[in-house]
Write a protein that holds these residues in place. Structure first.
Motif, mmCIF file in Angstrom:
data_model
loop_
_atom_site.group_PDB
_atom_site.id
_atom_site.type_symbol
_atom_site.label_atom_id
_atom_site.label_comp_id
_atom_site.label_asym_id
_atom_site.label_seq_id
_atom_site.Cartn_x
_atom_site.Cartn_y
_atom_site.Cartn_z
ATOM 1 N N ASN A 1 0.819 -1.219 0.000
ATOM 2 C CA ASN A 1 0.000 0.000 0.000
ATOM 3 C C ASN A 1 0.853 1.269 0.000
ATOM 4 N N ASP A 2 1.983 1.244 0.742
ATOM 5 C CA ASP A 2 2.900 2.388 0.771
ATOM 6 C C ASP A 2 3.906 2.223 -0.358
ATOM 7 N N VAL A 3 3.752 3.034 -1.405
ATOM 8 C CA VAL A 3 4.627 2.903 -2.577
ATOM 9 C C VAL A 3 5.883 3.764 -2.436
ATOM 10 N N LEU A 4 5.716 5.017 -2.022
ATOM 11 C CA LEU A 4 6.860 5.924 -1.885
ATOM 12 C C LEU A 4 6.642 6.821 -0.668
ATOM 13 N N THR A 5 7.656 6.924 0.170
ATOM 14 C CA THR A 5 7.603 7.818 1.335
ATOM 15 C C THR A 5 8.844 8.704 1.319
ATOM 16 N N VAL A 6 8.623 10.015 1.266
ATOM 17 C CA VAL A 6 9.719 10.982 1.221
ATOM 18 C C VAL A 6 9.614 11.883 2.447
ATOM 19 N N THR A 7 10.716 12.013 3.197
ATOM 20 C CA THR A 7 10.697 12.853 4.399
ATOM 21 C C THR A 7 11.922 13.762 4.434
ATOM 22 N N HIS A 8 11.683 15.026 4.785
ATOM 23 C CA HIS A 8 12.742 16.033 4.995
ATOM 24 C C HIS A 8 13.712 16.124 3.812
ATOM 25 N N LEU A 9 13.193 16.023 2.601
ATOM 26 C CA LEU A 9 14.043 16.030 1.407
ATOM 27 C C LEU A 9 14.559 17.442 1.119
ATOM 28 N N ALA A 10 15.851 17.544 0.785
ATOM 29 C CA ALA A 10 16.456 18.848 0.481
ATOM 30 C C ALA A 10 17.420 18.692 -0.685
ATOM 31 N N LYS A 11 17.485 19.774 -1.516
ATOM 32 C CA LYS A 11 18.421 19.758 -2.633
ATOM 33 C C LYS A 11 18.790 21.174 -3.035
ATOM 34 N N SER A 12 20.102 21.391 -3.212
ATOM 35 C CA SER A 12 20.616 22.664 -3.710
ATOM 36 C C SER A 12 21.658 22.373 -4.778
ATOM 37 N N PHE A 13 21.792 23.313 -5.700
ATOM 38 C CA PHE A 13 22.891 23.277 -6.657
ATOM 39 C C PHE A 13 23.704 24.551 -6.439
ATOM 40 N N LEU B 1 3.162 15.971 -10.441
ATOM 41 C CA LEU B 1 4.008 16.972 -9.797
ATOM 42 C C LEU B 1 4.147 18.156 -10.747
ATOM 43 N N ILE B 2 3.657 19.323 -10.321
ATOM 44 C CA ILE B 2 3.681 20.500 -11.185
ATOM 45 C C ILE B 2 4.443 21.631 -10.488
ATOM 46 N N GLY B 3 4.715 22.691 -11.253
ATOM 47 C CA GLY B 3 5.420 23.851 -10.715
ATOM 48 C C GLY B 3 6.130 24.585 -11.830
ATOM 49 N N GLY B 4 6.627 25.761 -11.530
ATOM 50 C CA GLY B 4 7.300 26.571 -12.530
ATOM 51 C C GLY B 4 8.605 25.938 -12.992
ATOM 52 N N ASN B 5 9.126 26.453 -14.120
ATOM 53 C CA ASN B 5 10.400 25.958 -14.625
ATOM 54 C C ASN B 5 11.506 26.238 -13.612
ATOM 55 N N GLY B 6 12.373 25.230 -13.386
ATOM 56 C CA GLY B 6 13.503 25.424 -12.492
ATOM 57 C C GLY B 6 13.216 25.232 -11.022
ATOM 58 N N THR B 7 12.014 24.755 -10.683
ATOM 59 C CA THR B 7 11.682 24.578 -9.260
ATOM 60 C C THR B 7 12.207 23.262 -8.699
ATOM 61 N N GLY B 8 12.578 22.326 -9.586
ATOM 62 C CA GLY B 8 13.159 21.073 -9.101
ATOM 63 C C GLY B 8 12.305 19.844 -9.290
ATOM 64 N N LYS B 9 11.315 19.901 -10.157
ATOM 65 C CA LYS B 9 10.400 18.762 -10.354
ATOM 66 C C LYS B 9 11.145 17.537 -10.897
ATOM 67 N N THR B 10 11.861 17.739 -11.997
ATOM 68 C CA THR B 10 12.605 16.624 -12.597
ATOM 69 C C THR B 10 13.684 16.122 -11.649
ATOM 70 N N THR B 11 14.279 17.028 -10.878
ATOM 71 C CA THR B 11 15.301 16.644 -9.893
ATOM 72 C C THR B 11 14.729 15.655 -8.882
ATOM 73 N N ILE B 12 13.483 15.881 -8.441
ATOM 74 C CA ILE B 12 12.844 14.959 -7.491
ATOM 75 C C ILE B 12 12.692 13.577 -8.118
ATOM 76 N N LEU B 13 12.239 13.520 -9.370
ATOM 77 C CA LEU B 13 12.095 12.230 -10.047
ATOM 78 C C LEU B 13 13.448 11.521 -10.132
ATOM 79 N N LYS B 14 14.496 12.280 -10.458
ATOM 80 C CA LYS B 14 15.826 11.679 -10.598
ATOM 81 C C LYS B 14 16.372 11.202 -9.257
ATOM 82 N N MET B 15 16.028 11.913 -8.191
ATOM 83 C CA MET B 15 16.473 11.471 -6.859
ATOM 84 C C MET B 15 15.765 10.175 -6.458
#
Length: 641
Positions: free
Chosen positions: A325-337, A358-372
């Protein structure tokens, strides 16, 4: 009528692209031209603009009609700053303003007849200045720049330093500020993020002129179009309505067209069989009858087969193993470049069967989350945990695992050796690879074509957790529909990043928005997000208990993504319970009214006419039902409040 296309036909060599295209554009009309890739949409725009010549037919444009055109491949070489280029579109306003100021000076030294002439000119120019929005041209420029994603800090940037996408936005802004009678746009949303697309929709919807747009963005078309021109099989069909109307009506028309085509084909085969049989009799009368039938057959105008996707090309996705039932659990995730902090302390989870966008403006980190999540980019902090029995299928246009030396067909058949040739061809056809296209080498394909092969390959995988990064890019409307239907019926879990709002609206059960380094959760599709986002932003905004408190030290009351998600789930549960209570109350009202009606019928029964005991019993029962009904109505009104 401002513009009319009359019997436009066009061929390139032996390939006929357009045939007898007819439609017209009235004042304030918003027209969207749709069709599969290669159907001739852009060619038609070029013919309208005189950049291509039609083989036959003509484009008629009303006298003094101005047209502004933005092509997909605009030559953008403006030697100017961003604001300076926008201001250049209002040069006639600046000239008009200068003339008015000069006349004001002239009036100080004129008298008599000369003064009257100056006053007459001054009044005429002032009226034109007012009519052409001269008093607010600066706010108009800043409004367009803001809508297209440029702030005051960008105004002095030189255009030659901008990216290709930014230059296209400048070209679009210039065109919008010139305010022609007809705006013609070829794929205008390709270089815009969601806020800019939303702004452009509002601008074009309220634009006082007419608009012709070619676009694959169905949500965009749905919002602005009052008329759809579909180019299919070289011909044009006009639908008076938006995209939703078009999609519904088109399906109905296609079904009728296919029925007519199949009936005619059946009749042709029947006649051919009869003709063959008559000739076999080899008698004078039978041969004459056969010849008569052949003449009739020759006169039939054979219908073209509708280019509808065959039902067997519909994709069906089914995971081989059901996840926990629990497919993905993300907690306290952080990312900077470097010094650029994308986000920190993000919390969210995804449950089995959810379709999360997952939506948001360009450069907000959406694809980065998928890659992580896929361990392609390291996280700075936090945890990413997959549930039990979770098998990921990942689509990333920048990370396609394809064998360059193989053909498209080999790539699929080697990955899935149990598939029949017919199944492979049907799947590839759904992603626009038909005929000999399937034997092209991967290394000879464009980036977009490789993306489509990867998507086709992924759709056949046994994964139970699909992670998709912009899966509808490079797909035409028909292929997008196939993909949407497949995902909607998929029993596994989906996590997708997309700018395609129509796609999101059809498949998403929940939306996560990454905005200002925060994550906001909306339990619903894109329409739900649009109608509730302001309410959620307001609820999540930091609150100040003391009006005089320093905002820099005020504690943030923005809830974490998990808290926000929990609150929305509770709110959704409350609303669902309320809806159920309303339905149950309405059902009880109907049952009570039916019972009262039944008693009223029993009052009329001749058998009870002299039975006072029975009549008394019925009267008492009716009074009780009336009291119950009154209470139910009060409950119903309270629930609706």
């Amino acid at each position: 009528m401002l513009l009319a296309c009359q019997n436009i036909s066009k061929a390139f060599g032996t390939k006929e692209v357009l045939k007898d295209i007819n439609f017209h554009v009235n004042e304030k009309e918003k027209i969207a031209i749709v069709g599969i890739n290669g159907s001739g949409k852009t060619t038609l725009l070029k013919i309208i603009m005189g950049e291509e010549s039609a083989d036959s037919g003509q484009v008629v444009i009303a006298k003094d009609t101005t047209i502004g055109y933005l092509s997909q491949h605009q030559d953008i070489s403006f030697d100017n700053t961003i604001y300076g280029e926008m201001l250049a579109t209002k040069q006639y306003i600046l000239d008009l303003e200068a003339n008015i100021r000069r006349l004001e000076q002239d009036m100080k030294h004129a008298e008599g007849e000369e003064l009257e002439k100056i006053l007459e000119t001054y009044n005429r120019l002032s009226s034109k200045y007012d009519r052409d929005n001269g008093y607010s041209y600066e706010s108009e420029i800043t409004g367009v720049l803001k809508g297209l994603g440029f702030g005051p800090e960008d105004y002095d940037r030189h255009i030659n330093t901008l990216s290709g996408g930014q230059k296209m936005r400048i070209a679009l802004g210039r065109l919008l500020l010139t305010r022609p009678d007809i705006i013609i746009l070829d794929e205008p949303t390709n270089h815009l993020d969601m806020p800019s697309i939303s702004w452009l929709e509002s601008f074009l919807s309220s634009y006082p002129g007419s608009v012709i747009v070619v676009s694959h963005d169905r949500y965009f078309i749905d919002r602005i179009a009052t008329q759809i021109v579909e180019i299919d099989n070289k011909k044009a069909t006009v639908y008076h309505g938006n995209y939703t109307y078009f999609a519904s009506k088109r399906a109905e028309i296609r079904a009728n067209m296919m029925k007519a085509y199949l009936n005619q084909q059946q009749e042709i085969k029947h006649q051919e069989a009869v003709i063959t049989k008559l000739k076999q009799f080899n008698r004078e009368k039978s041969i004459k009858r056969a010849e008569s039938r052949e003449k009739m057959l020759d006169k039939i105008e054979v219908l073209d087969k509708p280019t509808e996707v065959a039902s067997e090309m519909r994709l069906t996705l089914e995971p081989s193993v059901e996840s926990g039932n629990d497919v993905l659990t993300v907690t306290h995730l952080a990312k900077s470049f470097g010094t650029n902090c994308l986000f920190q302390d993000l919390d969210f989870d995804i449950k089995r069967g959810e379709k999360v966008a997952l939506i948001g403006g360009n450069g907000t980190g959406k694809t980065t989350i998928l890659k992580m999540v896929n361990h392609l980019v390291p996280k700075d902090a936090g945890t990413i945990a997959l549930g039990s029995r979770v098998h990921i299928g990942y689509y990333d246009q920048e990370h396609q695992v394809l064998s360059l030396h193989k053909t498209i067909f080999e790539e699929i058949s080697d990955a899935y050796p149990d598939l029949t040739n017919t199944k492979i061809r049907n799947v590839l056809a759904a992603f626009l690879f038909t005929g000999d296209d399937v034997f092209k080498k991967i290394e000879d394909l464009s980036g977009g074509e490789r993306g489509r092969v990867s998507l086709a390959k992924l759709m056949l995988s046994p994964a139970n957790f699909l992670i998709l990064d912009e899966p509808t890019n490079h797909l035409d409307i028909q292929s997008k529909g196939i993909l949407e239907d497949a995902i909607r019926s998929y029993t596994g879990t989906v996590f997708v990043v997309s700018h395609d709002r129509y796609f999101i609206n059809r498949i998403a059960t929940r939306i996560l928005e990454l905005k200002d380094e925060q994550l906001y959760s909306f339990i619903g599709n894109y329409d739900y997000y649009e109608s509730h986002k302001d309410q959620v932003y307001e609820a999540a905004a930091p609150k100040q208990t003391d009006a005089s408190a320093d905002t820099s030290t005020a504690p943030s009351a923005t809830p974490s993504g998990k808290d926000d998600y929990k609150k929305q789930k509770e709110e959704q549960a409350r609303l669902r319970k309320k809806e159920n209570d309303i339905k149950k109350t309405e059902q009880k009202i109907e049952e009570t009214e039916a019972a009262i009606a039944q008693i009223d019928e029993e009052f009329l029964n001749p058998e009870y006419a002299t039975n006072s005991a029975k009549l008394g019993e019925l009267s008492k029962k009716r009074e009780e039902l009336e009291e119950t009904l009154s209470a139910l109505y009060e409950t119903w009104e309270t629930l609706l409040a």
